[in-house]
Design an enzyme around this catalytic site. Structure first.
Site, PDB file in Angstrom:
ATOM      1  N   LYS A  73       0.822  -1.221   0.000  1.00  0.00           N
ATOM      2  CA  LYS A  73       0.000   0.000   0.000  1.00  0.00           C
ATOM      3  C   LYS A  73       0.856   1.272   0.000  1.00  0.00           C
ATOM      4  O   LYS A  73       0.610   2.194  -0.776  1.00  0.00           O
ATOM      5  CB  LYS A  73      -0.940  -0.036   1.207  1.00  0.00           C
ATOM      6  CG  LYS A  73      -1.793   1.211   1.405  1.00  0.00           C
ATOM      7  CD  LYS A  73      -2.992   0.973   2.300  1.00  0.00           C
ATOM      8  CE  LYS A  73      -2.707   0.193   3.551  1.00  0.00           C
ATOM      9  NZ  LYS A  73      -1.784   0.841   4.490  1.00  0.00           N
ATOM     10  N   THR A  75       3.953   1.536  -0.912  1.00  0.00           N
ATOM     11  CA  THR A  75       4.697   1.579  -2.171  1.00  0.00           C
ATOM     12  C   THR A  75       3.841   2.173  -3.286  1.00  0.00           C
ATOM     13  O   THR A  75       4.304   3.028  -4.063  1.00  0.00           O
ATOM     14  CB  THR A  75       5.156   0.156  -2.552  1.00  0.00           C
ATOM     15  OG1 THR A  75       5.960  -0.368  -1.499  1.00  0.00           O
ATOM     16  CG2 THR A  75       5.950   0.160  -3.844  1.00  0.00           C
ATOM     17  N   ARG A  96       2.073   8.195   7.212  1.00  0.00           N
ATOM     18  CA  ARG A  96       2.344   8.039   8.640  1.00  0.00           C
ATOM     19  C   ARG A  96       3.833   7.794   8.873  1.00  0.00           C
ATOM     20  O   ARG A  96       4.543   7.337   7.988  1.00  0.00           O
ATOM     21  CB  ARG A  96       1.554   6.850   9.206  1.00  0.00           C
ATOM     22  CG  ARG A  96       0.054   7.020   9.196  1.00  0.00           C
ATOM     23  CD  ARG A  96      -0.632   5.782   9.738  1.00  0.00           C
ATOM     24  NE  ARG A  96      -0.314   4.601   8.946  1.00  0.00           N
ATOM     25  CZ  ARG A  96      -0.479   3.348   9.361  1.00  0.00           C
ATOM     26  NH1 ARG A  96      -0.942   3.118  10.581  1.00  0.00           N
ATOM     27  NH2 ARG A  96      -0.187   2.322   8.589  1.00  0.00           N
ATOM     28  N   LYS A 107       6.536  -6.823  10.389  1.00  0.00           N
ATOM     29  CA  LYS A 107       5.858  -6.149   9.284  1.00  0.00           C
ATOM     30  C   LYS A 107       6.806  -5.332   8.413  1.00  0.00           C
ATOM     31  O   LYS A 107       6.640  -5.222   7.213  1.00  0.00           O
ATOM     32  CB  LYS A 107       4.746  -5.246   9.836  1.00  0.00           C
ATOM     33  CG  LYS A 107       3.952  -4.519   8.756  1.00  0.00           C
ATOM     34  CD  LYS A 107       2.836  -3.699   9.393  1.00  0.00           C
ATOM     35  CE  LYS A 107       2.051  -2.941   8.327  1.00  0.00           C
ATOM     36  NZ  LYS A 107       2.843  -1.860   7.707  1.00  0.00           N
ATOM     37  N   ALA A 275      -3.635   1.105  12.855  1.00  0.00           N
ATOM     38  CA  ALA A 275      -5.046   1.080  12.465  1.00  0.00           C
ATOM     39  C   ALA A 275      -5.817  -0.044  13.130  1.00  0.00           C
ATOM     40  O   ALA A 275      -7.041   0.003  13.193  1.00  0.00           O
ATOM     41  CB  ALA A 275      -5.178   0.956  10.951  1.00  0.00           C
ATOM     42  N   PHE A 303      -3.477  -0.504   7.354  1.00  0.00           N
ATOM     43  CA  PHE A 303      -4.053  -1.831   7.143  1.00  0.00           C
ATOM     44  C   PHE A 303      -5.165  -1.792   6.091  1.00  0.00           C
ATOM     45  O   PHE A 303      -5.113  -0.993   5.168  1.00  0.00           O
ATOM     46  CB  PHE A 303      -4.522  -2.435   8.468  1.00  0.00           C
ATOM     47  CG  PHE A 303      -3.387  -2.827   9.366  1.00  0.00           C
ATOM     48  CD1 PHE A 303      -2.346  -3.608   8.903  1.00  0.00           C
ATOM     49  CD2 PHE A 303      -3.344  -2.399  10.674  1.00  0.00           C
ATOM     50  CE1 PHE A 303      -1.283  -3.971   9.720  1.00  0.00           C
ATOM     51  CE2 PHE A 303      -2.274  -2.755  11.516  1.00  0.00           C
ATOM     52  CZ  PHE A 303      -1.260  -3.534  11.023  1.00  0.00           C
ATOM     53  N   PHE A 383       3.400  -8.406  -9.228  1.00  0.00           N
ATOM     54  CA  PHE A 383       4.523  -9.281  -8.884  1.00  0.00           C
ATOM     55  C   PHE A 383       4.946 -10.027 -10.148  1.00  0.00           C
ATOM     56  O   PHE A 383       4.114 -10.294 -11.023  1.00  0.00           O
ATOM     57  CB  PHE A 383       4.122 -10.279  -7.786  1.00  0.00           C
ATOM     58  CG  PHE A 383       4.170  -9.721  -6.394  1.00  0.00           C
ATOM     59  CD1 PHE A 383       5.157 -10.118  -5.504  1.00  0.00           C
ATOM     60  CD2 PHE A 383       3.241  -8.782  -5.970  1.00  0.00           C
ATOM     61  CE1 PHE A 383       5.213  -9.610  -4.219  1.00  0.00           C
ATOM     62  CE2 PHE A 383       3.280  -8.256  -4.686  1.00  0.00           C
ATOM     63  CZ  PHE A 383       4.269  -8.678  -3.811  1.00  0.00           C
ATOM     64  N   TRP A 411       7.076  -0.633  -7.767  1.00  0.00           N
ATOM     65  CA  TRP A 411       8.235  -1.155  -7.046  1.00  0.00           C
ATOM     66  C   TRP A 411       9.421  -1.281  -7.995  1.00  0.00           C
ATOM     67  O   TRP A 411      10.539  -0.904  -7.652  1.00  0.00           O
ATOM     68  CB  TRP A 411       7.908  -2.523  -6.426  1.00  0.00           C
ATOM     69  CG  TRP A 411       8.962  -3.010  -5.466  1.00  0.00           C
ATOM     70  CD1 TRP A 411       8.945  -2.898  -4.109  1.00  0.00           C
ATOM     71  CD2 TRP A 411      10.201  -3.652  -5.794  1.00  0.00           C
ATOM     72  NE1 TRP A 411      10.096  -3.432  -3.565  1.00  0.00           N
ATOM     73  CE2 TRP A 411      10.890  -3.904  -4.571  1.00  0.00           C
ATOM     74  CE3 TRP A 411      10.808  -4.045  -6.990  1.00  0.00           C
ATOM     75  CZ2 TRP A 411      12.135  -4.529  -4.525  1.00  0.00           C
ATOM     76  CZ3 TRP A 411      12.059  -4.665  -6.937  1.00  0.00           C
ATOM     77  CH2 TRP A 411      12.708  -4.894  -5.724  1.00  0.00           C
TER      78      TRP A 411
END
Length: 557
Positions: A73, A75, A96, A107, A275, A303, A383, A411
């Site tokens: 998210k 990224t 954030r 994480k 979150a 999240f 991906f 990415w």
């Protein structure tokens, strides 16, 4: 290359002075408080001046429920900002701040990844400008003042058994969830049971992220309920007469932080409530500044959309004074196959049946966000193992819901990999939006929770258990039931059971505790087994981290 290698390679060659980044958005050096050449805070004089400027458009980035397969998210948020800049849009990102808990745990950080990152990546993920340390100090100062008040005569008649203010630490430390303090005799204090929250779950973090200026910060701090008297009357920080001291510790932390992406897009990074156990959004001040300094502000909520986005829309928006003009939901083929029941080890194998089954999770989040009356776009974070057939199926399923699903490769390619997504977002920003919140805060707590559970989570009912039964009566008696609800819930499922993947239905959410957060302006509903002090995994990320004698960091993702 790893994220940190990409960041370090580009930081060494390409980073621009923070004054140059500031000039892009109309700020001068006098508006900044610099923390070295590449980080700065925006001072209060500049923030006050910005209030007179009109708002730009607001894009909210959210996602499906997070899985071990990863969604990316942050990224996508960074890559979208870079892509919009490549299209000559005056875009600014508002994110954030990372917490050391996930950084050292499992994480990871919160600076994006690959060629869609905010930098200096190491600084942002570690100590940054000291905001987390200031918050931790403020949390523990208040705790010390409470215990000192009891030790020195307890004029306010505080019941040590009913103190609800916890100490804080910005690291996952399960051993501190329940502690006993004050042992060792009369001079050491009054013995009582206590505990620690992770700093980002503290009410002071929520207050920092919702306050609009120093006066609002002080007012909110004064309203914090720290506990109750022996006759069960609430005690606030105002009654302790320490509002000014706590606000003083946060005066610099209240100022938004300015950095840049690898492609020099301005980024405001400020505040970091989780979150799943807090409201999960960056600060109102940073988002407001982004709206004033650019034509398009891109922000994210923590999240999945059931947690971060719902809280953004029902808790932050009323304080922000601006509703989103478009919502982007990030999903991956891998994560949707995982939601469809596919083992992690098999996610690189094409399986259209499992993907179609797992699509139910994305479909629920799409329906939820559309329910607010805001245009929705899906970003498929690519991906290398995704197949053409899987991408086509996912796009067709989204199209059937009247939503565009855009393949995004930020990415690997930075902003260039998000150009198609940027075009789709620009088109969404031209669509009309008719925002309406999920519930009326004036309705009772049971009604608000039932609405969240049935309409957002897809459940059947909510039940109150244990402490929550008496706390509900207490909240109603004190007249606090008009506040919005901040649900503390597992991030891994739409339900309160982390193992219930996809889009479960017919379940009951169990509320075990209700915590009044009057300074933040909401009631926290603790559900399932979610904890406000996480623990580290068996193999924490910290095991792979190191630093050389010349200060070069390795292993930070």
């Amino acid at each position: 290359m790893s994220d940190i290698q990409i960041a370090q390679e580009n930081e060494a060659k390409e980073m621009q002075p923070i004054t140059t980044i500031a000039e892009k958005i109309g700020l001068q050096s006098a508006d900044l408080e610099q923390y070295g050449p590449y980080k700065a805070k925006i001072n209060f004089a500049a923030i006050k001046r910005l209030k007179e400027q009109p708002d730009g458009k607001l894009v909210l980035v959210t996602s499906i429920n997070p899985t071990p397969a990863g969604e990316g998210k942050s990224t996508v948020t960074v890559g979208l900002g870079d892509a919009l800049r490549q299209l000559d849009q005056a875009a600014i990102i508002a994110l954030r701040e990372p917490s050391l808990g996930p950084v050292m745990g499992m994480k990871g950080g919160a600076t994006g990844g690959g060629y869609a990152q905010v930098v200096p990546m190491e600084d942002i993920n570690l100590h940054f400008t000291g905001d987390m340390h200031a918050l931790t100090a403020a949390v523990n100062t208040l705790a010390a003042l409470i215990d000192n008040h009891i030790q020195q005569g307890n004029v306010l008649n505080i019941d040590p058994r009913r103190i609800i203010w916890k100490r804080g630490l910005d690291i996952n430390d399960r051993a501190l969830r329940q502690v006993v303090i004050g042992l060792g005799g009369p001079v050491q204090g009054v013995p009582r049971q206590d505990g620690f929250d992770i700093t980002v779950a503290s009410e002071l973090m929520a207050i920092l992220c919702l306050a609009t200026d120093i006066n609002d910060l002080k007012q909110r701090i004064s309203q914090i309920v720290i506990g109750y008297t022996y006759d069960r009357q609430p005690i606030t920080v105002a009654q302790l007469e320490v509002t000014g001291a706590i606000a003083m510790l946060l005066k610099d932390a209240l100022k938004p932080n300015l950095v840049q992406t690898l492609e020099h897009t301005p980024a405001l990074i400020h505040g970091g409530p989780f979150a799943n156990i807090a409201h999960g959004c960056n600060s109102v001040l940073a988002t407001q500044a982004a709206l004033k300094l650019g034509d398009i502000a891109i922000t994210e909520a923590g999240f999945g959309a059931d947690l971060g986005a719902e809280k953004f829309l029902d808790i932050k928006v009323p304080q922000l004074g601006k509703t989103p003009d478009a919502i982007v939901i990030v999903a991956t083929v891998r994560a949707l196959k995982y939601n469809g029941g596919m083992p992690l080890a098999d996610l690189t194998t094409e399986n259209l049946g499992t993907l179609e089954k797992g699509f139910s999770n994305l479909a629920k989040h799409i329906t939820n966000m559309q329910r607010y009356g805001v245009p929705v776009v899906v970003a498929i974070n690519e991906f290398t193992t995704d197949t053409d057939a899987e991408i086509t199926l996912l796009q067709e399923k989204c199209a059937a819901m009247n939503v565009k699903a855009i393949l995004t490769s930020v990415w690997a390619h930075g902003g260039q990999g998000g150009i198609d997504l940027a075009h789709a977002v620009l088109a969404a920003l031209e669509q009309p939006q008719d925002f309406h919140p999920l519930y009326d805060p004036k309705t009772n707590i049971k009604a608000k929770l039932t609405t969240i559970v049935t309409e957002i989570y897809g459940g059947h009912d909510v039940v109150f258990e244990g402490k929550a039964i008496n706390q509900l009566k207490e909240i109603e008696q004190n007249g606090w039931d008009h506040l919005p609800i901040c649900v503390a819930k597992t991030q891994y499922s739409l339900s309160d059971d982390p193992k219930a993947l996809g889009a479960p239905t017919g379940f009951t959410v169990h509320v075990r505790e209700l915590l009044p957060k009057l300074g933040a302006g909401f009631i926290v509903a603790m559900t399932g087994t979610v904890l406000t002090m996480p623990g580290l995994p068996k193999q924490p990320a910290a095991l792979k981290m190191d630093v050389t004698e010349d200060g070069l960091i390795s292993g930070l993702f």
